[in-house]
Design a protein around this motif. Structure first.
Motif, PDB file in Angstrom:
ATOM      1  N   ALA A  48      26.552 -77.134 -53.039  1.00 21.52           N
ATOM      2  CA  ALA A  48      25.896 -78.071 -51.732  1.00 21.52           C
ATOM      3  C   ALA A  48      26.416 -77.707 -50.460  1.00 21.52           C
ATOM      4  O   ALA A  48      25.534 -77.638 -49.412  1.00 21.52           O
ATOM      5  N   LEU A  49      27.691 -77.064 -50.357  1.00 24.97           N
ATOM      6  CA  LEU A  49      28.246 -76.701 -49.096  1.00 24.97           C
ATOM      7  C   LEU A  49      27.476 -75.504 -48.746  1.00 24.97           C
ATOM      8  O   LEU A  49      26.947 -75.199 -47.356  1.00 24.97           O
ATOM      9  N   LEU A  50      27.348 -74.491 -49.764  1.00 29.40           N
ATOM     10  CA  LEU A  50      26.456 -73.285 -49.285  1.00 29.40           C
ATOM     11  C   LEU A  50      25.122 -73.634 -48.702  1.00 29.40           C
ATOM     12  O   LEU A  50      24.269 -72.935 -47.926  1.00 29.40           O
ATOM     13  N   ARG A  51      24.336 -74.549 -49.295  1.00 27.24           N
ATOM     14  CA  ARG A  51      23.102 -74.919 -49.353  1.00 27.24           C
ATOM     15  C   ARG A  51      23.097 -75.779 -47.561  1.00 27.24           C
ATOM     16  O   ARG A  51      22.224 -75.614 -46.905  1.00 27.24           O
ATOM     17  N   LYS A  52      23.982 -76.498 -47.656  1.00 25.12           N
ATOM     18  CA  LYS A  52      24.055 -77.326 -46.266  1.00 25.12           C
ATOM     19  C   LYS A  52      24.121 -76.362 -44.988  1.00 25.12           C
ATOM     20  O   LYS A  52      23.413 -76.610 -44.017  1.00 25.12           O
ATOM     21  N   ARG A  54      23.035 -73.434 -44.984  1.00 23.89           N
ATOM     22  CA  ARG A  54      21.736 -72.403 -45.229  1.00 23.89           C
ATOM     23  C   ARG A  54      22.385 -71.068 -45.625  1.00 23.89           C
ATOM     24  O   ARG A  54      21.770 -70.187 -45.065  1.00 23.89           O
ATOM     25  N   ARG A  55      23.339 -70.988 -46.383  1.00 24.57           N
ATOM     26  CA  ARG A  55      23.777 -69.847 -46.803  1.00 24.57           C
ATOM     27  C   ARG A  55      23.485 -69.341 -48.433  1.00 24.57           C
ATOM     28  O   ARG A  55      23.207 -68.190 -48.881  1.00 24.57           O
ATOM     29  N   LEU A  56      22.828 -70.560 -48.896  1.00 19.40           N
ATOM     30  CA  LEU A  56      22.360 -70.389 -50.387  1.00 19.40           C
ATOM     31  C   LEU A  56      20.944 -71.046 -50.364  1.00 19.40           C
ATOM     32  O   LEU A  56      20.795 -72.268 -49.868  1.00 19.40           O
ATOM     33  N   THR A  57      19.968 -70.312 -51.011  1.00 21.68           N
ATOM     34  CA  THR A  57      18.622 -70.991 -51.004  1.00 21.68           C
ATOM     35  C   THR A  57      18.238 -70.796 -52.353  1.00 21.68           C
ATOM     36  O   THR A  57      18.860 -70.333 -53.205  1.00 21.68           O
ATOM     37  N   ASP A  58      17.033 -71.307 -52.723  1.00 27.31           N
ATOM     38  CA  ASP A  58      16.678 -71.345 -54.231  1.00 27.31           C
ATOM     39  C   ASP A  58      16.288 -69.819 -54.637  1.00 27.31           C
ATOM     40  O   ASP A  58      16.664 -69.461 -55.524  1.00 27.31           O
ATOM     41  N   GLU A  59      15.906 -68.983 -53.503  1.00 29.86           N
ATOM     42  CA  GLU A  59      15.603 -67.687 -53.896  1.00 29.86           C
ATOM     43  C   GLU A  59      16.899 -66.867 -54.415  1.00 29.86           C
ATOM     44  O   GLU A  59      16.828 -65.956 -55.033  1.00 29.86           O
ATOM     45  N   ILE A  60      17.695 -67.157 -53.315  1.00 31.38           N
ATOM     46  CA  ILE A  60      19.093 -66.259 -53.550  1.00 31.38           C
ATOM     47  C   ILE A  60      19.762 -66.860 -54.883  1.00 31.38           C
ATOM     48  O   ILE A  60      20.236 -66.129 -55.744  1.00 31.38           O
ATOM     49  N   LYS A  61      19.531 -68.162 -55.128  1.00 28.55           N
ATOM     50  CA  LYS A  61      20.273 -68.745 -56.514  1.00 28.55           C
ATOM     51  C   LYS A  61      19.652 -68.052 -57.609  1.00 28.55           C
ATOM     52  O   LYS A  61      20.182 -67.782 -58.505  1.00 28.55           O
ATOM     53  N   LYS A  62      18.271 -68.117 -57.599  1.00 24.14           N
ATOM     54  CA  LYS A  62      17.789 -67.472 -58.628  1.00 24.14           C
ATOM     55  C   LYS A  62      17.940 -65.989 -59.031  1.00 24.14           C
ATOM     56  O   LYS A  62      18.024 -65.452 -60.139  1.00 24.14           O
ATOM     57  N   GLU A  63      18.352 -65.425 -58.008  1.00 19.75           N
ATOM     58  CA  GLU A  63      18.520 -63.795 -58.007  1.00 19.75           C
ATOM     59  C   GLU A  63      19.953 -63.621 -58.270  1.00 19.75           C
ATOM     60  O   GLU A  63      20.315 -62.839 -59.385  1.00 19.75           O
TER      61      GLU A  63
END
Length: 97
Positions: A48-52, A54-63
């Motif tokens: 959640a912190l990474l998403r907040k 903007r260091r983690l996106t759905d695309e990066i998480k999927k990869e």
């Protein structure tokens, strides 16, 4: 995160929210305690912190998830292709000389 960001230390204080094995339903752990710690889950909170930030996106998480899945599958394939060790090798490298 990237190597340019430098070293990172993550202290993940938590409890085991599952049993010791697949047949262990952890029914001996009070439900309130599990609920409390699931809300404090350090992995979910860090995501959640990474998403907040903007260091983690759905695309990066999927990869990342894809890399993890491939690593697990590769390890499984290697293990399946190797022979079982001989029983007399069971204690190899267990004790120091």
């Amino acid at each position: 995160l990237s190597p340019q960001d430098g070293p990172i230390l993550i202290e993940a204080v938590t409890i085991r929210v599952r049993g010791h094995s697949e047949h262990d339903d952890a029914s001996y752990v009070p439900r309130e305690l599990l609920t409390e710690w699931q809300e404090k889950d350090p992995i979910a909170r860090f995501e959640a912190l990474l998403r907040k930030n903007r260091r983690l996106t759905d695309e990066i998480k999927k990869e990342i998830d894809g890399r993890i899945d491939r690593e697990i599958e590769d390890g499984y394939s290697i293990a399946e292709q190797n022979f079982w060790p001989e029983p007399e090798d069971a204690l190899t490298d267990v004790y120091a000389d």
